[in-house]
Design a protein around this motif. Sequence first.
Motif, PDB file in Angstrom:
ATOM      1  N   GLN A  98       0.739  -1.126  -0.046  1.00 42.02           N
ATOM      2  CA  GLN A  98      -0.143  -0.020  -0.060  1.00 42.02           C
ATOM      3  C   GLN A  98       0.769   1.243  -0.236  1.00 42.02           C
ATOM      4  O   GLN A  98       0.564   2.316  -0.770  1.00 42.02           O
ATOM      5  CB  GLN A  98      -1.053   0.086   1.087  1.00 42.02           C
ATOM      6  N   VAL A  99       2.018   1.163   0.867  1.00 43.97           N
ATOM      7  CA  VAL A  99       2.946   2.459   0.634  1.00 43.97           C
ATOM      8  C   VAL A  99       3.266   2.736  -0.474  1.00 43.97           C
ATOM      9  O   VAL A  99       3.285   3.695  -1.126  1.00 43.97           O
ATOM     10  CB  VAL A  99       3.921   2.322   1.757  1.00 43.97           C
ATOM     11  N   ASP A 101      14.651  -6.775   6.478  1.00 49.87           N
ATOM     12  CA  ASP A 101      15.797  -7.224   5.997  1.00 49.87           C
ATOM     13  C   ASP A 101      16.074  -6.369   4.452  1.00 49.87           C
ATOM     14  O   ASP A 101      15.240  -6.438   3.641  1.00 49.87           O
ATOM     15  CB  ASP A 101      16.077  -8.706   5.558  1.00 49.87           C
ATOM     16  N   MET A 102      16.907  -5.598   4.573  1.00 57.51           N
ATOM     17  CA  MET A 102      17.004  -4.499   3.311  1.00 57.51           C
ATOM     18  C   MET A 102      17.946  -5.294   2.049  1.00 57.51           C
ATOM     19  O   MET A 102      18.621  -4.715   1.206  1.00 57.51           O
ATOM     20  CB  MET A 102      17.427  -3.390   3.311  1.00 57.51           C
ATOM     21  N   SER A 153      21.086  -2.176  -4.361  1.00 58.55           N
ATOM     22  CA  SER A 153      22.006  -1.037  -3.742  1.00 58.55           C
ATOM     23  C   SER A 153      21.034  -0.076  -2.989  1.00 58.55           C
ATOM     24  O   SER A 153      20.130   0.320  -3.552  1.00 58.55           O
ATOM     25  CB  SER A 153      22.621  -0.209  -4.824  1.00 58.55           C
ATOM     26  N   LEU A 154      21.604   0.358  -1.713  1.00 59.94           N
ATOM     27  CA  LEU A 154      20.833   1.265  -0.983  1.00 59.94           C
ATOM     28  C   LEU A 154      21.626   2.432  -0.933  1.00 59.94           C
ATOM     29  O   LEU A 154      22.266   2.844   0.180  1.00 59.94           O
ATOM     30  CB  LEU A 154      20.708   0.479   0.576  1.00 59.94           C
ATOM     31  N   GLN A 155      21.551   3.221  -2.171  1.00 57.12           N
ATOM     32  CA  GLN A 155      21.915   4.658  -1.773  1.00 57.12           C
ATOM     33  C   GLN A 155      21.184   5.514  -1.021  1.00 57.12           C
ATOM     34  O   GLN A 155      21.781   6.257  -0.241  1.00 57.12           O
ATOM     35  CB  GLN A 155      22.235   5.309  -3.238  1.00 57.12           C
ATOM     36  N   ARG A 156      19.875   5.630  -1.185  1.00 56.06           N
ATOM     37  CA  ARG A 156      18.954   6.180  -0.170  1.00 56.06           C
ATOM     38  C   ARG A 156      18.058   5.223   0.426  1.00 56.06           C
ATOM     39  O   ARG A 156      17.098   4.773  -0.154  1.00 56.06           O
ATOM     40  CB  ARG A 156      18.137   7.251  -0.747  1.00 56.06           C
ATOM     41  N   LEU A 176      11.606   0.856   0.092  1.00 54.64           N
ATOM     42  CA  LEU A 176      10.130   1.069  -0.039  1.00 54.64           C
ATOM     43  C   LEU A 176       9.793   0.710  -1.570  1.00 54.64           C
ATOM     44  O   LEU A 176       8.526   0.516  -1.875  1.00 54.64           O
ATOM     45  CB  LEU A 176       9.504   2.296   0.518  1.00 54.64           C
ATOM     46  N   GLY A 177      10.660   1.134  -2.194  1.00 52.09           N
ATOM     47  CA  GLY A 177      10.303   1.131  -3.760  1.00 52.09           C
ATOM     48  C   GLY A 177      10.466  -0.525  -4.192  1.00 52.09           C
ATOM     49  O   GLY A 177       9.835  -0.780  -5.078  1.00 52.09           O
TER      50      GLY A 177
END
Length: 481
Positions: free
Chosen positions: A336-337, A392-393, A400-403, A409-410
């Motif tokens: 939903q987010v 867990d990301m 890649s987790l730049q932001r 969330l995307g």
Amino acid sequence: MKKILIRNGYVATVNEERDVFERGAVAVEGKRITGVYAYEDTPTEGFDEIIDASGCLVIPGLINLHQHPWYSMFKGIADGMLLEDWINDLVFPLVRHLSNDAMRLSGYQCATEMLATGTTTSFNHSVSVSDEAIVKASVESQAEVGIRQIFGKELRCRNSRFLDHPLSLDEALAAAEEDIRRWDGKHDGLIRMGMVIEANAHWTSSGMSTEALIIRGTELARKLNVRISSHIAAGTFSTEKGFLKHLRETGRTDVRYLMQLGVLDEQWMLIHGIHCTELDLEQMAHVGAGLVYTPTSEAMRGGGIAPAANALRMGVPTALGTDGAMVDYTNDMLEQVKACVLFQHQRHLDPTRMPFERALEMATINGARVLGVAGELGSLEAGKLADIAVFDMRGPHVGSLQRPVSAFLGAGKGTDAKYVMVNGDIVFREGEFTKFRERKEVLGSVERLAAEIIAKAGLASRLEMTWKEKCPPLPAPRASA
């Protein structure tokens, strides 16, 4: 009291300052959060358990403000149905065959689905006629799993156009008050109570809701200090059925109707709101009424896109919900987010209208505000109840987790939940439910019982639709010259 430390996580507090700690920590003692720390300030001693949340997003538990748990039994059977047809041809036939066992089993099933995707609180909007036994089956099953639930006791009564209900208005009010007083605060506070007073075009035009019921029900909700949930301004935008037909006949919107009755205030949670006008939103903001946006539900029925971004800009407390999983087949609040962001951008053709951070606020602190419990839930702060979700990301689908907030969330999923805590108890730990071990048995029972109910309701044909019936052949492509 047990002391737990969650450390080294990407902690998004959603507090007033919107603090984010890249390698932060959250300390819990008993049912409460005792501290939220930056890396350099994190305590290391005096804990019974330390959880390493490296590579994880740590957020407040997600709050689902619109849910119909028994719908979880009937996923997949509603393809291709507009809302009004879905209500008349699916919901009403199924409701007649629901049992206490169905409500209990679906409560287990829905609670496990929500916990396993990071939801810690939901509002159960009752659409069936619930007696004492049904309320008990609904609230106790979810409490056993360990999730926090607000049960919205429906208010309906017998009247000249709705002769089948067993109770008069006086009797229905007394029964609702008895159920609310009996269950509110039970199971260590996991069970809370609210009311469902339907005041939209569908219910009022059918005679299943009346002015007297709405006015006296609101008086009772104010007396008991509980929230009121009502479906509002949704359905097919057609002159033949539903909202627009009612609008043309009466000249009033659903919100305007509540304003004319003098009942709309901050205790009302208005669900969907697809066709709310700018004046409707202004009136909601003026009295403090909340809006609950259910983006994938509205999309699945072809209903439209609710004005959630506009509502927020105008000061309407706006939160998120999944709706029941017979509508759009999901109980995943992270879905939903993401859908909230995508659909609001599409509605406005503007990629700045709904940042991921704003949508996460809608699923956490805004939900708590609409419920009137922002002093207890919705953010990670010392003194608040310890409802926490750890995701867990580092799955390959995230990358890649730049932001980290936007990236996860995307690209992340609710099923990336690694730890879920409610009331300071870890109720979901690395794929296992710590308080409920019968998930597979329950799922088997749900599937068998759902098939029986579908057959009794005369809906077996919904299970027999072939691929070609749902997708008739398309025109053949033209041959190239």
